[in-house]
Design an enzyme around this catalytic site. Structure first.
Site, PDB file in Angstrom:
ATOM      1  N   HIS A 244       9.172 -45.559  50.444  1.00 25.02           N
ATOM      2  CA  HIS A 244       8.505 -46.379  51.502  1.00 25.02           C
ATOM      3  C   HIS A 244       8.378 -45.718  52.632  1.00 25.02           C
ATOM      4  O   HIS A 244       7.600 -45.513  53.452  1.00 25.02           O
ATOM      5  CB  HIS A 244       9.049 -47.869  51.672  1.00 25.02           C
ATOM      6  N   ASP A 245       9.460 -44.846  53.172  1.00 30.02           N
ATOM      7  CA  ASP A 245       9.384 -44.185  54.599  1.00 30.02           C
ATOM      8  C   ASP A 245       9.315 -42.545  54.360  1.00 30.02           C
ATOM      9  O   ASP A 245       9.559 -41.905  55.320  1.00 30.02           O
ATOM     10  CB  ASP A 245      10.968 -44.369  55.155  1.00 30.02           C
TER      11      ASP A 245
ATOM     12  N   LYS B 181       8.041 -40.311  57.127  1.00 31.85           N
ATOM     13  CA  LYS B 181       8.819 -39.758  58.171  1.00 31.85           C
ATOM     14  C   LYS B 181       9.034 -38.390  58.097  1.00 31.85           C
ATOM     15  O   LYS B 181       9.487 -37.815  59.310  1.00 31.85           O
ATOM     16  CB  LYS B 181      10.237 -40.599  58.447  1.00 31.85           C
TER      17      LYS B 181
ATOM     18  N   HIS C  99       4.123 -43.196  60.187  1.00 28.79           N
ATOM     19  CA  HIS C  99       4.865 -42.812  59.040  1.00 28.79           C
ATOM     20  C   HIS C  99       4.377 -43.356  58.113  1.00 28.79           C
ATOM     21  O   HIS C  99       4.321 -42.905  56.753  1.00 28.79           O
ATOM     22  CB  HIS C  99       6.612 -42.897  59.044  1.00 28.79           C
TER      23      HIS C  99
ATOM     24  N   HIS D 138       4.223 -51.250  53.934  1.00 29.78           N
ATOM     25  CA  HIS D 138       5.669 -51.890  54.124  1.00 29.78           C
ATOM     26  C   HIS D 138       5.875 -52.565  55.502  1.00 29.78           C
ATOM     27  O   HIS D 138       6.760 -53.253  55.678  1.00 29.78           O
ATOM     28  CB  HIS D 138       6.651 -51.277  53.332  1.00 29.78           C
ATOM     29  N   HIS D 139       5.030 -52.189  56.472  1.00 32.89           N
ATOM     30  CA  HIS D 139       5.201 -52.800  57.674  1.00 32.89           C
ATOM     31  C   HIS D 139       4.182 -53.724  58.138  1.00 32.89           C
ATOM     32  O   HIS D 139       4.023 -54.083  59.446  1.00 32.89           O
ATOM     33  CB  HIS D 139       5.444 -51.510  58.720  1.00 32.89           C
TER      34      HIS D 139
ATOM     35  N   ASP E 111      13.356 -53.996  52.276  1.00 36.62           N
ATOM     36  CA  ASP E 111      13.821 -52.972  53.363  1.00 36.62           C
ATOM     37  C   ASP E 111      14.448 -53.501  54.726  1.00 36.62           C
ATOM     38  O   ASP E 111      15.587 -52.943  55.096  1.00 36.62           O
ATOM     39  CB  ASP E 111      12.625 -52.343  53.821  1.00 36.62           C
TER      40      ASP E 111
HETATM   41 FE   LIG Z   1       9.225 -47.716  57.320  1.00 40.57          FE
HETATM   42 FE   LIG Z   2      13.771 -47.971  54.889  1.00 41.10          FE
END
Ligand SMILES: [Fe+2]
Ligand SMILES: [Fe+2]
Length: 368
Positions: free
Chosen positions: A227-228, A231, A256, A282-283, A311
Site C-alpha cells: 500500500h505504501d 513512499k 505516495h 488506501h487514503h 492500515d
Molecule cells: Fe499510505
Molecule cells: Fe502502512
C-alpha cells in the site's frame, strides 16, 4: 509334418514288434529309440526326452501301466500311445485313465493305423506346446506392459511433484518479494516490519467477513503489503522529518499514493493490479475528503476501503518513535468517530464485531 527331428521311444518286450515298428517309422523319417521292458523304457525316456512314446502293457519288471503313470506325471504333454494285444476292455480304460493318449491293438494289421495315431498325438502335442508358448508370451507381454505403465506413472508423478514444488517455490518467492518490498518501504518510514504482515492478514480477515471469495481475499492479502510502496519516491528529509510538516510537505507525502499507482499500474498480473488499486486508494475517505482523488462511498474500490481500515487500525495499535501504542478502547473510539466519515460504516462494524480474532493476530505477529 516333417518327422526328421522327432524321436519316438518304442517300449515292447517283443523284439520283433519293436523292429517292425522301428523299420516302418524310420522309413517315415522318425528317429527311433527302443526299450525291452518298462524299467529300461523309463530310463531311456528320462535320458532322451523323446517326442512320443509307444508302450506295450504286458512286460516284465515294470509293466506298461506303471510306465504310463510315471511318464504322464513327469511329462503330461508327451503323447503316449499304448500298443497292446486286444485284452480286456478294462485294461484299455485303465490305460486311458493313467494317461494314454490312444490305444492301438496288436497284432498291427496295418502300420498306417499306428502311424496315424502317432501323427495325431504329435500334432496335438505341438498344439499344446504352441498354446503354452503363446500363453507364456502373453503373460510376459502383460507383465512387461504393466511394468512399463507403472514406470510411466511413477515418472509422471515425479515430474508433477517436481513441477508443483517449483510452482510452490515461485509462489512463495513472490509472496516474500512482495512482503519484503512492503517492509523496506515501511521501515524507511520508521514503521516495523510486522506492520505490513499484519495489514495483509487483517485485510484478508475483513475481506472474508465482507463476503469476498477466498481467492480474492488471498489476492488482497498479497497486494495490501504494497500500500505504501509509493513512499520510495518521497525524499527522506520529508518522510522522516522530526518536526511538524508544512502544508507543502504534507502534499508531497500524499503523492505516495499516485507514485505507487504509477509504479504498479502497468502490470497485467492480478496481484500487482490489485496492489496498484490499494496504493492509489488506501487514503480515500468514505465522506469524500480523502486523497488523492477525493472519491467517496462505494466509488472507492473495496480493496482500498479494506486496506485503509487495516492500515489505520494497525498503525494506531503500534508504538512509533513519535507516539505510544493506543489502547484498544482508544482505537475503538477513534473508529466510532470515523465510522461513516473516514471509514466505510459496514466494514467498520464487520471489523470490530470480531475484534478478538484481530487482537489474537496481533499477539501472533508482535512488533520485534
Ligand atoms: Fe499510505
Ligand atoms: Fe502502512
Amino acid at each position: 509334418m516333417d518327422n526328421s527331428e522327432l524321436t519316438i521311444l518304442v517300449i515292447d518286450d517283443e523284439a520283433f514288434v519293436r523292429e517292425t515298428i522301428s523299420d516302418y517309422l524310420s522309413d517315415s523319417g522318425f528317429e527311433i529309440l527302443g526299450a525291452g521292458d518298462g524299467e529300461e523304457g523309463l530310463d531311456v525316456f528320462r535320458k532322451e526326452s523323446p517326442d512320443a512314446v509307444l508302450v506295450d502293457l504286458n512286460m516284465p519288471k515294470v509293466d506298461g501301466f506303471e510306465v504310463l503313470k510315471e511318464i504322464s506325471a513327469e511329462s503330461p504333454d508327451t503323447p503316449i500311445i499304448v500298443v497292446s494285444g486286444a485284452g480286456l476292455i478294462q485294461d484299455a480304460i485303465k490305460a486311458v485313465r493313467l494317461g494314454a493318449w490312444d490305444f492301438v491293438t496288436k497284432p498291427i494289421v496295418d502300420l498306417k493305423i499306428l502311424e496315424h495315431a502317432l501323427g495325431q498325438g504329435l500334432e496335438r502335442a505341438s498344439l499344446i506346446a504352441e498354446n503354452r508358448r503363446y500363453k507364456e508370451h502373453l503373460e510376459a507381454e502383460v507383465e512387461k506392459r504393466t511394468e512399463d505403465l507403472r514406470h510411466e506413472v511413477k515418472v509422471r508423478r515425479e515430474a508433477q511433484e517436481a513441477f508443483m514444488a517449483l510452482q510452490d517455490e515461485v509462489i512463495e518467492t513472490q509472496k516474500e518479494i512482495i512482503l519484503t518490498l512492503g517492509e523496506v518501504v515501511e521501515t524507511r518510514s520508521n514503521e516495523t516490519a510486522n506492520h505490513v504482515r499484519r495489514v495483509a492478514e487483517l485485510s484478508y480477515i475483513l475481506a472474508r467477513r465482507y463476503g469476498l471469495e477466498k481467492e480474492e481475499a488471498d489476492l488482497l492479502r498479497l497486494a495490501s503489503p504494497m500500500h505504501d510502496v509509493g513512499k520510495i519516491g518521497i525524499p527522506d528529509t520529508i518522510l522522516n522529518k522530526p518536526g511538524k510538516l508544512t502544508p507543502d510537505e504534507i502534499k508531497v507525502i500524499q503523492t505516495h499514493t499516485t507514485i505507487g499507482h504509477e509504479i504498479l499500474k502497468h502490470s497485467e498480473r492480478p496481484i500487482i493490479k490489485a496492489a496498484a488499486i490499494v496504493a492509489y486508494e488506501h487514503h480515500e475517505r468514505w465522506d469524500g475528503t480523502g486523497y488523492p482523488q477525493g472519491l467517496s462511498g462505494e466509488e472507492i474500490n473495496i480493496y482500498g476501503r479494506i486496506t485503509g481500515i487495516a492500515d489505520v487500525f494497525d498503525a494506531l495499535g503500534s508504538e512509533r518513535v513519535y507516539k505510544k501504542a493506543w489502547s484498544i478502547e482508544k482505537i475503538k473510539g477513534y473508529f466510532a468517530e470515523g465510522r461513516g466519515k473516514q471509514f466505510d460504516p459496514q466494514l467498520t462494524d464487520l471489523f470490530f464485531d470480531g475484534i478478538d480474532e484481530i487482537l489474537e493476530l496481533r499477539r501472533k505477529h508482535p512488533d520485534g
